[in-house]
Design an enzyme around this catalytic site. Structure first.
Site, PDB file in Angstrom:
ATOM      1  N   CYS A 158      25.533  26.932   5.217  1.00  0.00           N
ATOM      2  CA  CYS A 158      25.557  27.445   3.837  1.00  0.00           C
ATOM      3  C   CYS A 158      25.910  25.756   3.122  1.00  0.00           C
ATOM      4  O   CYS A 158      26.325  25.649   1.815  1.00  0.00           O
ATOM      5  CB  CYS A 158      26.391  28.417   3.854  1.00  0.00           C
ATOM      6  N   TYR A 195      18.957  31.339   8.796  1.00  0.00           N
ATOM      7  CA  TYR A 195      18.290  31.102   7.692  1.00  0.00           C
ATOM      8  C   TYR A 195      18.963  29.660   6.734  1.00  0.00           C
ATOM      9  O   TYR A 195      19.705  29.508   7.751  1.00  0.00           O
ATOM     10  CB  TYR A 195      18.507  31.953   6.539  1.00  0.00           C
ATOM     11  N   SER A 209      28.153  31.809   9.661  1.00  0.00           N
ATOM     12  CA  SER A 209      27.476  30.438   8.774  1.00  0.00           C
ATOM     13  C   SER A 209      27.873  29.125   9.117  1.00  0.00           C
ATOM     14  O   SER A 209      28.957  29.677   8.814  1.00  0.00           O
ATOM     15  CB  SER A 209      27.538  30.806   7.174  1.00  0.00           C
ATOM     16  N   HIS A 227       4.932  -2.682 -13.653  1.00  0.00           N
ATOM     17  CA  HIS A 227       6.112  -2.007 -13.261  1.00  0.00           C
ATOM     18  C   HIS A 227       6.740  -1.204 -12.588  1.00  0.00           C
ATOM     19  O   HIS A 227       6.765  -0.161 -12.022  1.00  0.00           O
ATOM     20  CB  HIS A 227       7.049  -3.648 -12.660  1.00  0.00           C
ATOM     21  N   MET A 257       7.589  -7.622  -1.965  1.00  0.00           N
ATOM     22  CA  MET A 257       7.253  -9.174  -1.804  1.00  0.00           C
ATOM     23  C   MET A 257       6.121  -9.204  -1.819  1.00  0.00           C
ATOM     24  O   MET A 257       5.172  -8.831  -2.440  1.00  0.00           O
ATOM     25  CB  MET A 257       7.295  -8.723   0.381  1.00  0.00           C
ATOM     26  N   ARG A 293      -0.282 -12.118   1.831  1.00  0.00           N
ATOM     27  CA  ARG A 293       0.222 -10.827   2.002  1.00  0.00           C
ATOM     28  C   ARG A 293       1.171 -10.383   2.455  1.00  0.00           C
ATOM     29  O   ARG A 293       0.663 -10.468   4.128  1.00  0.00           O
ATOM     30  CB  ARG A 293      -1.011  -9.863   1.267  1.00  0.00           C
ATOM     31  N   ARG A 304      -4.600   2.353  -0.730  1.00  0.00           N
ATOM     32  CA  ARG A 304      -3.051   3.583  -0.058  1.00  0.00           C
ATOM     33  C   ARG A 304      -3.531   4.795  -0.914  1.00  0.00           C
ATOM     34  O   ARG A 304      -3.768   4.591  -1.853  1.00  0.00           O
ATOM     35  CB  ARG A 304      -2.433   3.015   0.149  1.00  0.00           C
ATOM     36  N   LYS A 337      -0.840  -1.628   4.554  1.00  0.00           N
ATOM     37  CA  LYS A 337      -1.754  -2.554   3.954  1.00  0.00           C
ATOM     38  C   LYS A 337      -3.129  -3.612   4.995  1.00  0.00           C
ATOM     39  O   LYS A 337      -4.219  -2.967   4.346  1.00  0.00           O
ATOM     40  CB  LYS A 337      -1.278  -3.928   2.814  1.00  0.00           C
ATOM     41  N   GLY A 364       5.861  -4.143  -5.067  1.00  0.00           N
ATOM     42  CA  GLY A 364       6.657  -5.244  -5.913  1.00  0.00           C
ATOM     43  C   GLY A 364       7.418  -5.629  -4.957  1.00  0.00           C
ATOM     44  O   GLY A 364       8.175  -6.391  -5.612  1.00  0.00           O
TER      45      GLY A 364
HETATM   46  P1  ADP Z   1       1.585  -5.769  -3.582  1.00  0.00           P
HETATM   47  O1  ADP Z   1       1.649  -5.603  -2.287  1.00  0.00           O
HETATM   48  O2  ADP Z   1       2.322  -6.296  -5.056  1.00  0.00           O
HETATM   49  O3  ADP Z   1       0.668  -4.631  -4.201  1.00  0.00           O
HETATM   50  P2  ADP Z   1      -1.006  -7.050  -2.665  1.00  0.00           P
HETATM   51  O4  ADP Z   1      -0.837  -7.927  -1.281  1.00  0.00           O
HETATM   52  O5  ADP Z   1      -1.451  -6.732  -2.371  1.00  0.00           O
HETATM   53  O6  ADP Z   1       0.059  -7.337  -3.591  1.00  0.00           O
HETATM   54  O7  ADP Z   1      -1.163  -8.662  -3.559  1.00  0.00           O
HETATM   55  C1  ADP Z   1      -1.559  -8.987  -5.137  1.00  0.00           C
HETATM   56  C2  ADP Z   1      -2.736  -8.171  -5.741  1.00  0.00           C
HETATM   57  O8  ADP Z   1      -2.883 -10.155  -4.914  1.00  0.00           O
HETATM   58  C3  ADP Z   1      -3.826  -8.534  -5.475  1.00  0.00           C
HETATM   59  O9  ADP Z   1      -3.560  -6.889  -5.485  1.00  0.00           O
HETATM   60  C4  ADP Z   1      -4.907  -8.762  -5.417  1.00  0.00           C
HETATM   61  O10 ADP Z   1      -5.299  -8.358  -7.025  1.00  0.00           O
HETATM   62  C5  ADP Z   1      -4.367 -10.511  -5.501  1.00  0.00           C
HETATM   63  N1  ADP Z   1      -5.149 -10.669  -4.288  1.00  0.00           N
HETATM   64  C6  ADP Z   1      -4.533 -10.362  -2.918  1.00  0.00           C
HETATM   65  N2  ADP Z   1      -5.592 -11.069  -1.715  1.00  0.00           N
HETATM   66  C7  ADP Z   1      -6.294 -11.577  -2.053  1.00  0.00           C
HETATM   67  C8  ADP Z   1      -7.527 -11.862  -1.877  1.00  0.00           C
HETATM   68  N3  ADP Z   1      -7.299 -12.448  -0.679  1.00  0.00           N
HETATM   69  N4  ADP Z   1      -8.197 -12.924  -3.135  1.00  0.00           N
HETATM   70  C9  ADP Z   1      -8.403 -11.940  -4.671  1.00  0.00           C
HETATM   71  N5  ADP Z   1      -6.762 -11.751  -4.520  1.00  0.00           N
HETATM   72  C10 ADP Z   1      -6.752 -11.110  -3.928  1.00  0.00           C
HETATM   73 MG    MG Z   2      -1.244  -4.622  -3.933  1.00  0.00          MG
END
Ligand code: ADP
Ligand code: MG
Ligand code: MG
Length: 902
Positions: free
Chosen positions: A859, A879, A792, A484, A108, A97, A370, A26, A106
């Site tokens: 094998c 192989y 083998s 999710h 963390m 984040r 990503r 990220k 999802g």
């Molecule tokens: P995950 O790793 O679970 O995707 P993120 O860190 O991407 O979590 O955060 C989840 C959501 O929170 C992002 O998709 C975004 O919508 C929102 N978010 C995170 N940081 C910001 C920010 N600085 N401003 C607005 N929304 C944010």
């Molecule tokens: Mg995200």
């Protein structure tokens, strides 16, 4: 001094995309997006190294280490946003984040709106003139902070989030359904109640000091690296603990500022099918994970997607256009910019992107990009499409594929005929394709109850991960294509139907109602993840079609590979399946299975229980024609390619009857007393059968068995030759530890062969070789190669004997060993390159020193496991051999290995 914090913002960044090991995926991409001119709110990334230090040295050491750099980086955000952290009039709000090297969806939790307190919320309100927005942001912040940092998130599956409970109660009091209907006063009451709940549960006050909030959130991210969900995800995906997570702190932008604000997620191509269609979902006046959490029904980004969605969901055009318009329709300017940005990002990363964005008062901001997770089918289509579009070259296309994911394409789909007869009981979204049929369970931790289970949930959460992994398919009542359940299922390649509004689930009675019928736990249903249809009962499945892109990938694999791929097959049918998948020969044909069918087992038992050589020969004469016939079938199915036949290997007692009734039957057939049988069976009992009288120890004690098998093989090959079929037998002596063991067996085989050639007046080429599965054989490979024409590696036994782990008993301790980190992987699944691999490498080298033409393969189970295949390529094997359904995976993995290793 090492740099711990990397800043980004306003088109500049200290990090880059290729720094993902240090900054996490990220953080690295947030930096990169800044550098290529994509609008991203300013912020900074604390490195993954700091997380490692945190795990080792603890909180205090880390806070001291990064204090100055974090202070400086916060000042950087303040400067770029013109706000002040902790200010009551113009507060700087941030998100905190997590972000590891590999994406962990999802896993963390993110905290939004950090920096708010009772005074700052008034400041925000005044500054924006939007009290609703201020208080909505504040209540969200307390909720997230309470859940994540103060640990109020429920631990038990029956419990609900204390904050959600308060919200639900409040909705009931007010007689409203959506959280957008709360008034400012309602939100203020929520804030009070939330804080009270925190006080009651933890005995602590909600922290009002923004710096305390920030440090709390940063350390919570580091702590979350070691939480159970994260540990489980890492285990399922082979991510090492040492990698750690980075922390991203970023200025907030707000999707909840009113009706010209929104938040959403999008994919540059279809992650389920691979179709080149920009798609995604958004919600107006919402924040963060609202889209994914399934709180409201999300809307589609493009008009095309919206029309398709409406059709699937049975929503009329009138209703769609008024209630669920696409972003393209509702915010055309922001959509245009988003569409340009998605093109730019895909162009830049040269791969399908998964984006997260927010629109604040009409202005677009990107929060994440990503390489998107995708199904096996989408993986194949996207790579091949990009190749055709000239965006990537052949090598890149091959290297980009994840070999294991091809597996999804090889598995059954619904039989079209059976499908016509099936009754549709509900329709949801086609969240992750494939066909699944199984028995209903309602709780993830009960997925193991049935061999084939379908997990039915209102919605799933990260806690359900393990159960989702076990289940054949997943059905949810709520949540869209980016919920999710949908995202995780696609990552796992598991069939999933989400957002199935037509089913009513009751966890208490463990049942759901669909189409007027009640389905209880254990009832059979079927899911079609490609159409979203849910069927009553079992629906028959059939094999998929493997032409088109798939065939193209296989052709390309062959172009770049060095190693051949063979198969392990004991029957003509398996051999044929594997050949259709592109196997070039059989690396292991076990003969023992051939002794079990029908009449054969009787003759086999007679042979084993005979008291002398004469008795054994008599029984072996009966077995000979069966064996010959079997070999003819297999050689014919693999005509033109080598077929390695292993001589009898398992301990004999596996063949004898252990039950009174069968013992009696056998006794009367052989004309002996049952006691004779019984005592002979007892005699064959061994303390350690795996290390006992088996393998070439059988052939060396009862040479007549080897004679019979050698004769059956040579005769079969000659019979086929007479019919014009090119049979190429390779006779393999198992479990050799010393050269003499092999030499004596080879002498017998060669003598028999000469005899048969004379009898038939014809010859064929054949080879004699050995399995290398006893460590001593590997160590003395130079001597063994004097006699063996091929090696083998039987890495199942070789692993067993190198570790000293009984394969049949390792289930008791291996899972614990893996959990404790004593072992990284199950060495019976993933070749232990460090230990067992050394023996493979050394034996190959020593063997080839003696005999440069020595043919060497593997094998064991490892022959179809990509990382092991890569290793085999590296040490120069000729192989790999694997089970039929793994052949395409091994072919791709072999090509990838060769491309990587040059
Ligand atoms: P995950 O790793 O679970 O995707 P993120 O860190 O991407 O979590 O955060 C989840 C959501 O929170 C992002 O998709 C975004 O919508 C929102 N978010 C995170 N940081 C910001 C920010 N600085 N401003 C607005 N929304 C944010
Ligand atoms: Mg995200
Ligand atoms: Mg073996």
């Amino acid at each position: 001094m090492a740099k711990n914090v990397y800043k980004f913002g306003n088109g500049q960044a200290e990090g880059r995309a290729d720094m993902r090991n240090l900054l996490g995926g990220k953080g690295a991409n947030l930096a990169e997006m800044n550098l290529i001119g994509v609008p991203v709110p300013p912020g900074f990334t604390i490195t993954t190294d700091v997380c490692t230090t945190y795990t080792k040295e603890g909180r205090d050491a880390v806070l001291k280490l990064i204090n100055d750099e974090v202070k400086d980086a916060v000042a950087h955000i303040e400067e770029l946003t013109g706000t002040k952290f902790g200010d009551k009039e113009n507060p700087c709000l941030v998100s905190v984040r997590s972000g590891a090297r590999a994406s962990m969806p999802g896993m963390m939790d993110t905290i939004l709106n950090l920096g708010l307190n009772d005074m700052a919320v008034e400041g925000m309100t005044k500054k924006t003139g939007n009290a609703r927005f201020g208080w909505d942001s504040y209540r969200r912040f307390i909720q997230m902070y309470g859940d994540v940092v103060m640990d109020l998130k429920p631990k038990n599956k029956e419990d609900i989030d204390p904050f959600e409970e308060i919200i639900e109660a409040m909705k009931e009091e007010k007689g409203i359904e959506q959280d957008t209907e709360f008034t400012v006063d309602d939100l203020k009451v929520l804030v009070l109640r939330f804080k009270e709940a925190i006080k009651n549960e933890t005995g602590k006050e909600f922290p009002t000091d923004p710096w305390e909030q920030l440090w709390g959130a940063i350390t919570a991210v580091f702590d979350s690296w070691m939480n159970d969900r994260a540990i489980l995800y890492r285990r399922l995906n082979n991510i090492p603990e040492e990698w750690g997570t980075a922390v991203n702190v970023q200025a907030m932008v707000f999707g909840n500022m009113g009706d010209n604000s929104a938040t959403g997620v999008a994919f540059t191509r279809d992650a389920a099918t691979g179709e080149d269609l920009f798609n995604g979902e958004y919600l107006i006046n919402a924040q963060g994970e609202d889209v994914v959490a399934g709180i409201r029904t999300p809307q589609q980004i493009t008009k095309e997607g919206s029309l398709r969605w409406a059709k699937l969901a049975g929503v009329s055009e009138e209703e769609r256009a008024s209630k669920f318009p696409s972003l393209e329709e509702s915010m055309p300017a922001a959509y245009k910019e988003l569409n340009e940005t998605q093109h730019k990002l895909e162009e830049h990363y040269q791969d399908m992107q998964d984006l997260e964005f927010t629109i604040q008062e009409g202005k677009l901001w990107l929060l994440q990009t990503r390489n998107g997770k995708r199904t096996g089918a989408a993986m194949v289509k996207i790579a091949m499409d990009m190749l055709k579009e000239g965006k990537i070259d052949e090598k890149t296309a091959i290297l980009r594929l994840e070999a294991n994911k091809l597996d999804e394409l090889l598995h059954p789909i619904f039989d079209t005929k059976a499908l016509e007869q099936a009754t549709v009981i509900a329709k949801g979204l086609p969240a992750s394709p494939g066909a699944a049929t199984g028995q209903v369970v309602f709780f993830a931790d009960e997925a193991e109850k049935y061999e084939n289970s379908i997990l039915v949930r209102i919605e799933t959460s990260p806690e359900d991960l393990e159960g989702m992994n076990v289940a054949r398919g997943i059905l949810t009542a709520r949540g869209g294509m980016t919920s999710h359940a949908a995202v995780v299922a696609r990552g796992m390649g598991k069939c999933c139907v989400s957002g199935t509004g037509g089913i009513k689930i009751d966890y208490k009675t463990r049942s759901f109602v669909a189409d007027g019928k009640t389905y209880k736990e254990g009832d059979w249903i079927s899911l079609n993840g490609s159409t979203g249809e849910v069927y009553d009962g079992k629906v028959i499945t059939k094999n998929p079609d493997l032409s088109g892109d798939f065939g193209h990938i296989m052709d390309l694999s062959d172009k770049f590979t060095r190693m051949h791929v063979r198969t392990n097959a004991d029957t003509p049918k398996d051999a044929q399946v594997a050949r259709n998948f592109g196997a070039q020969g059989i690396g292991l044909c076990r003969t023992e299975h051939m002794f079990f069918e029908g009449e054969r087992i009787k003759a086999m038992r007679e042979m084993i229980l005979a008291s002398d050589e004469e008795g054994r020969r008599k029984a072996l004469d009966k077995l000979l024609p069966y064996q010959r016939e079997d070999f003819e079938g297999i050689f014919e199915a693999m005509a033109g390619y080598g077929v390695t036949v292993r001589l009898l290997d398992p301990p004999l007692h596996e063949f004898v009857p252990h039950q009174q009734a069968t013992q009696k039957e056998l006794a009367s057939e052989m004309g002996v007393a049952i006691d004779v049988i019984r005592s002979k069976v007892a005699e064959l009992e061994e303390f350690n059968p795996m290390l006992g009288h088996r393998g070439c120890r059988l052939g060396n004690t009862y040479p007549e068995i080897t004679e019979m098998q050698a004769r059956a093989i040579i005769e079969a090959a000659l019979n086929l030759k007479a019919k014009g079929v090119d049979a190429r037998p390779e006779i393999m002596v198992p479990l050799v530890g010393t050269i003499k063991e092999l030499k004596l067996q080879a002498d017998i085989i060669n003598e028999v062969a000469e005899k048969v050639f004379e009898e038939k007046g014809a010859r064929i080429d054949y080879k004699v070789g050995t399995m290398i599965e006893v460590p001593r054989a590997a160590l003395t490979a130079d001597e063994i190669a004097d006699v063996a024409e091929f090696f083998s590696f039987g890495t199942n036994d070789l692993t067993q004997m190198t570790f000293g782990y009984s394969r049949d008993d390792a289930g008791k301790f291996l899972p614990i060993y893996i959990k404790k980190g004593i072992l990284k992987n199950d060495p019976f699944q993933v070749l232990d390159q460090e230990g067992v691999g050394q023996l493979v490498d050394l034996a190959t080298k020593r063997g080839r020193e003696t005999n440069p033409k020595l043919k060497v393969g593997i094998c064991g189970e490892h022959g179809g496991e990509p990382s092991s295949v890569e290793f085999c390529n590296g040490v120069g094997l000729d192989y790999v051999s694997c089970s039929p359904y793994r052949v395409p995976i091994a072919r791709l993995a072999a090509a990838q290995a060769n491309l990587k290793q040059g």
